[in-house]
Design a protein around this motif. Structure first.
Motif, mmCIF file in Angstrom:
data_model
loop_
_atom_site.group_PDB
_atom_site.id
_atom_site.type_symbol
_atom_site.label_atom_id
_atom_site.label_comp_id
_atom_site.label_asym_id
_atom_site.label_seq_id
_atom_site.Cartn_x
_atom_site.Cartn_y
_atom_site.Cartn_z
ATOM 1 N N LEU A 260 -6.916 7.772 5.919
ATOM 2 C CA LEU A 260 -6.216 8.815 6.523
ATOM 3 C C LEU A 260 -6.174 9.555 5.491
ATOM 4 O O LEU A 260 -5.617 9.447 4.149
ATOM 5 C CB LEU A 260 -4.988 8.076 6.923
ATOM 6 C CG LEU A 260 -3.819 9.006 7.578
ATOM 7 C CD1 LEU A 260 -4.261 9.777 8.711
ATOM 8 C CD2 LEU A 260 -2.464 8.632 7.575
ATOM 9 N N TYR A 261 -6.539 11.019 5.598
ATOM 10 C CA TYR A 261 -6.381 12.287 4.695
ATOM 11 C C TYR A 261 -7.254 11.597 3.666
ATOM 12 O O TYR A 261 -6.629 12.048 2.462
ATOM 13 C CB TYR A 261 -4.878 12.374 4.482
ATOM 14 C CG TYR A 261 -4.523 12.992 5.814
ATOM 15 C CD1 TYR A 261 -4.639 14.012 6.596
ATOM 16 C CD2 TYR A 261 -3.228 12.388 6.031
ATOM 17 C CE1 TYR A 261 -3.931 14.628 7.648
ATOM 18 C CE2 TYR A 261 -2.385 12.677 7.473
ATOM 19 C CZ TYR A 261 -2.917 13.864 8.122
ATOM 20 O OH TYR A 261 -2.275 14.381 9.473
ATOM 21 N N GLY A 262 -8.363 11.013 3.614
ATOM 22 C CA GLY A 262 -8.984 10.846 2.402
ATOM 23 C C GLY A 262 -8.550 9.656 1.446
ATOM 24 O O GLY A 262 -8.985 9.426 0.669
ATOM 25 N N LYS A 263 -7.419 9.065 2.035
ATOM 26 C CA LYS A 263 -7.177 7.988 1.411
ATOM 27 C C LYS A 263 -7.117 6.491 2.116
ATOM 28 O O LYS A 263 -7.211 6.472 3.431
ATOM 29 C CB LYS A 263 -5.571 7.967 1.249
ATOM 30 C CG LYS A 263 -5.190 9.147 0.264
ATOM 31 C CD LYS A 263 -3.729 9.311 -0.392
ATOM 32 C CE LYS A 263 -3.467 10.192 -1.153
ATOM 33 N NZ LYS A 263 -1.903 10.398 -1.428
ATOM 34 N N VAL A 264 -7.564 5.538 1.288
ATOM 35 C CA VAL A 264 -7.950 4.147 1.936
ATOM 36 C C VAL A 264 -6.649 3.309 2.364
ATOM 37 O O VAL A 264 -5.688 3.275 1.566
ATOM 38 C CB VAL A 264 -8.755 3.184 1.184
ATOM 39 C CG1 VAL A 264 -8.893 1.952 1.676
ATOM 40 C CG2 VAL A 264 -9.955 4.076 0.914
ATOM 41 N N LEU A 265 -6.486 3.088 3.511
ATOM 42 C CA LEU A 265 -5.210 2.478 4.082
ATOM 43 C C LEU A 265 -5.457 0.952 3.879
ATOM 44 O O LEU A 265 -4.576 0.252 3.705
ATOM 45 C CB LEU A 265 -4.859 2.683 5.625
ATOM 46 C CG LEU A 265 -4.751 4.257 5.727
ATOM 47 C CD1 LEU A 265 -4.480 4.471 7.193
ATOM 48 C CD2 LEU A 265 -3.541 4.864 4.951
ATOM 49 N N ASN A 266 -6.569 0.366 4.192
ATOM 50 C CA ASN A 266 -6.836 -0.975 4.005
ATOM 51 C C ASN A 266 -8.226 -1.238 3.292
ATOM 52 O O ASN A 266 -9.262 -0.881 3.985
ATOM 53 C CB ASN A 266 -7.048 -1.527 5.594
ATOM 54 C CG ASN A 266 -7.201 -2.988 5.529
ATOM 55 O OD1 ASN A 266 -7.874 -3.639 4.938
ATOM 56 N ND2 ASN A 266 -6.345 -3.732 6.419
ATOM 57 N N GLU A 267 -8.160 -1.694 2.257
ATOM 58 C CA GLU A 267 -9.566 -1.811 1.435
ATOM 59 C C GLU A 267 -10.590 -2.840 2.099
ATOM 60 O O GLU A 267 -11.827 -2.391 2.200
ATOM 61 C CB GLU A 267 -9.076 -2.421 -0.043
ATOM 62 C CG GLU A 267 -8.478 -1.430 -1.092
ATOM 63 C CD GLU A 267 -9.558 -0.306 -1.232
ATOM 64 O OE1 GLU A 267 -10.649 -0.550 -1.148
ATOM 65 O OE2 GLU A 267 -9.012 0.510 -2.040
ATOM 66 N N ARG A 268 -10.105 -3.779 2.608
ATOM 67 C CA ARG A 268 -11.079 -4.706 3.112
ATOM 68 C C ARG A 268 -11.854 -4.094 4.410
ATOM 69 O O ARG A 268 -12.983 -4.224 4.611
ATOM 70 C CB ARG A 268 -10.246 -6.254 3.426
ATOM 71 C CG ARG A 268 -11.187 -7.133 4.435
ATOM 72 C CD ARG A 268 -10.370 -8.324 5.064
ATOM 73 N NE ARG A 268 -9.393 -7.766 6.164
ATOM 74 C CZ ARG A 268 -10.028 -7.458 7.344
ATOM 75 N NH1 ARG A 268 -11.376 -7.565 7.288
ATOM 76 N NH2 ARG A 268 -9.067 -6.853 8.163
ATOM 77 N N GLU A 269 -11.003 -3.523 5.112
ATOM 78 C CA GLU A 269 -11.308 -2.820 6.496
ATOM 79 C C GLU A 269 -12.379 -1.724 5.997
ATOM 80 O O GLU A 269 -13.365 -1.626 6.661
ATOM 81 C CB GLU A 269 -10.110 -2.255 7.449
ATOM 82 C CG GLU A 269 -10.801 -1.606 8.774
ATOM 83 C CD GLU A 269 -11.237 -2.786 9.733
ATOM 84 O OE1 GLU A 269 -12.262 -2.342 10.486
ATOM 85 O OE2 GLU A 269 -10.929 -3.858 9.546
#
Length: 642
Positions: free
Chosen positions: A52-61
């Motif tokens: 979301l907006y260039g940031k990882v919300l879920n590293e595994r996913e």
């Protein structure tokens, strides 16, 4: 000694069946393409939940999405060479690059969906079932295989779900399911999902996997929405696009909404719950025929000649043949041209013709099918044409049978054996019941393929032809006045009498069952292609045809009783011989349509009602029957002289 021709006819038929050597396809490209589509589907659906907006919300996913994108790009390079392959590789690498750079989800989803569409078109990847899925067996499979993880209703809350990470898919998650196509679900069922408890179910049949995919795609849809979709689909006011199986399996809910609107989405939801409803559109199976021809061409280029030949047969029998009645009433020459071209395709594939030659023929057939599609889409069957079609179906299919039954009844009564009519009644009565049962099974219980229909028709026709030759020669051998005087004495032989009567019963069964079987399936096709308001017209046509046939039978029966014994025997023998020639040609033609007997076309007229077709196999069979009859007649004449 009684003359026995059946074995000779069967032997001749076996000798004329020229087996096609098996071919084996290299299916690596299909497997790789399916895997790529599977991964692109997951990227288009799940990437937005990891970034979301260039940031990882879920590293595994996010790691899974990056792995899918990079692996899809690598697999793209392994596909067979194609002029479009380089562009596809660039697009796949572009997706992997954007996933790595954490680009906006909408942009990545758009790229993945476009590449998925281009890949399907370039490599002609099969993305729809070969037959309409059955959802009732799929529900039983779901209860057996899927409930432990996904739960009884599909919420992902099965008994094993609490021990799983990640959790099983929730089929009621509308946001996620609206991004998934039925084909994507089919791939998940077939291949499984890496790094989850979802294993592939490749051991299930292709039909079962498609059935499960259609089933779970609609779990979240309320019944009232499906009912609204049904009413829209059946309404004359519906002006939305007419989907085919490919559109039904490849478009997501979001794509349908954005392209066509909410009404069309309701129609799609209904059709996914009742795929066979597609058949209520007159031209639906023509679309399926074109799809089957495309797939046949793909298999042929891969070297799988046997599969290509089978697909071409199915394209004709399951795709085009159900439309013949309606198309005949609108544009008979076009119907005939399509029939000829589709036969040419099967013959070219069977003879291992160059791929480019086959492709040209398939393109021509598809052009004609599109023309037929337009004619059926815009042309209307008038009440008069529907009435005449309803008359002609029963009349054409039953004429031979009524002639046989009337002749046999006159023969039995004329020789004073009225009590033996029971055998003829039993034959045609059981055939009528079995024909009706076959229709019920084919309509409401299971889908009867065109191949099975033609094999059944062909085999019963050939058996009837054998019995007709047997009885015809047997009667002709007793036309002499001396044998006529001793005929009643001969029938006093109980064993001989029973043998003759059982032959009459079998003959009655074959001619009536074939007529009932064919007529029921053709009427079913006519009902599907017309509105419910014309049902009374169809029933009126059937009744009219039945009355005409009954009158013909009564007239022939009464006329037979007026003839002398010798004249009756001679005329009945000649009539049965003529019908044997017709049935033998029709039987071989039916087996040719089913792909059991090869087709070698020759320059000759085509008269289907007389069993005459422009193929050496059918004509040779009829000539052999004629030769067999002539030999029998000559032997009978020589016996009388001596």
């Amino acid at each position: 000694m009684l003359f026995r021709p059946a074995r000779i006819i069967y032997t001749a038929i076996v000798l004329m069946i020229l087996p096609t050597p098996p071919a084996y396809a290299d299916e690596a490209s299909d497997s790789d393409a399916q895997s790529i589509l599977h991964m692109l589907d997951y990227v288009s659906v799940d990437y937005g939940g990891s970034v979301l907006y260039g940031k990882v919300l879920n590293e595994r996913e996010y790691g899974e999405q990056l792995e899918f994108a990079e692996h899809a790009a690598a697999l793209m390079k392994k596909l067979p060479e194609h002029p479009n392959q380089a562009g596809l590789i660039l697009d796949a690498e572009k997706i992997a690059k954007n996933v790595k750079e954490r680009s906006p989800a909408d942009y990545v989803t758009g790229l993945a969906q476009k590449l998925r569409k281009d890949l399907i078109e370039t490599y002609q990847v099969p993305v729809s079932p070969r037959r309409f899925p059955e959802l009732l067996p799929a529900l039983a499979l779901y209860q057996q295989l899927c409930v432990p993880c996904h739960g009884p209703s599909g919420h992902g809350d099965g008994p094993r779900s609490k021990d799983l990470n990640p959790k099983p898919a929730d089929f009621f998650n509308d946001v996620r399911m609206s991004q998934r196509s039925v084909y994507g679900l089919y791939n998940s069922i077939s291949l499984g999902v890496s790094r989850t408890a979802m294993t592939g179910f490749s051991h299930l049949s292709d039909e079962d996997r498609w059935g499960l995919a259609f089933l779970v795609s609609n779990f979240r849809i309320p019944l009232e929405q499906i009912e609204r979709g049904r009413k829209l689909w059946e309404s004359r006011s519906y002006r939305g696009p007419t989907p085919d199986l490919i559109a039904l399996t490849t478009l997501t809910g979001n794509e349908i909404s954005s392209r066509y609107g909410e009404e069309t989405k309701l129609v799609y939801r209904y059709l996914r719950s009742e795929p066979k409803a597609l058949l209520t559109v007159p031209h639906a199976t023509l679309i399926a025929a074109s799809e089957q021809l495309d797939l046949a061409m793909k298999r042929y280029r891969e070297g799988d000649q046997a599969s290509a030949h089978q697909l071409a047969i199915e394209a004709y029998l399951d795709g085009f043949q159900p439309m013949e009645i309606s198309l005949d009433a609108i544009d008979k020459p076009l119907r005939r041209n399509i029939e000829i071209e589709m036969m040419n395709i099967r013959q070219l594939i069977g003879s291992n013709a160059p791929a480019d030659t086959v492709a040209k023929k398939i393109d021509l057939a598809k052009t004609l099918l599109r023309q037929a599609d337009e004619n059926l889409r815009h042309g209307n069957l008038s009440v008069a044409k529907i009435f005449l079609s309803a008359i002609s179906i029963l009349f054409k299919e039953s004429l031979g049978g009524i002639l046989v039954l009337a002749s046999l009844m006159a023969f039995v009564v004329r020789i004073g054996q009225r009590r033996d009519r029971f055998y003829i009644y039993a034959g045609w009565g059981s055939a009528s019941l079995l024909g009706g049962l076959t229709w019920i099974i084919a309509t409401w219980m299971t889908e009867l393929s065109g191949v099975i229909r033609e094999i059944t028709s062909g085999v019963t026709a050939l058996i009837a032809a054998s019995m007709l030759v047997y009885i015809g020669l047997w009667l002709y051998n007793r036309t002499h006045w001396q044998t006529w005087q001793s005929f009643n004495n001969e029938l006093s032989d109980t064993q001989l009498r029973k043998r003759v009567l059982w032959v009459l019963a079998l003959l009655s069964f074959c001619v009536v069952y074939r007529a009932a079987f064919e007529a029921a399936l053709f009427y079913e096709a006519l009902w599907v292609q017309t509105s419910t308001s014309t049902n009374a017209v169809i029933w009126s046509g059937m009744l009219t045809s039945g009355v005409l046939l009954l009158l013909m039978g009564i007239i022939l029966f009464r006329f037979g009783l007026l003839l002398s014994g010798k004249t009756l025997f001679t005329s009945t023998s000649i009539l049965l011989a003529m019908l044997a020639i017709i049935f033998s040609g029709q039987g071989i033609s039916a087996l040719q349509k089913a792909g059991i007997v090869d087709v070698s076309k020759i320059d000759f007229v085509s008269i289907p009602m007389l069993g005459v077709s422009p193929s050496s196999q059918a004509l040779l069979t009829q000539l052999m029957v004629i030769g067999l009859l002539l030999v029998g007649y000559v032997i009978s004449i020589l016996r009388r002289k001596h």
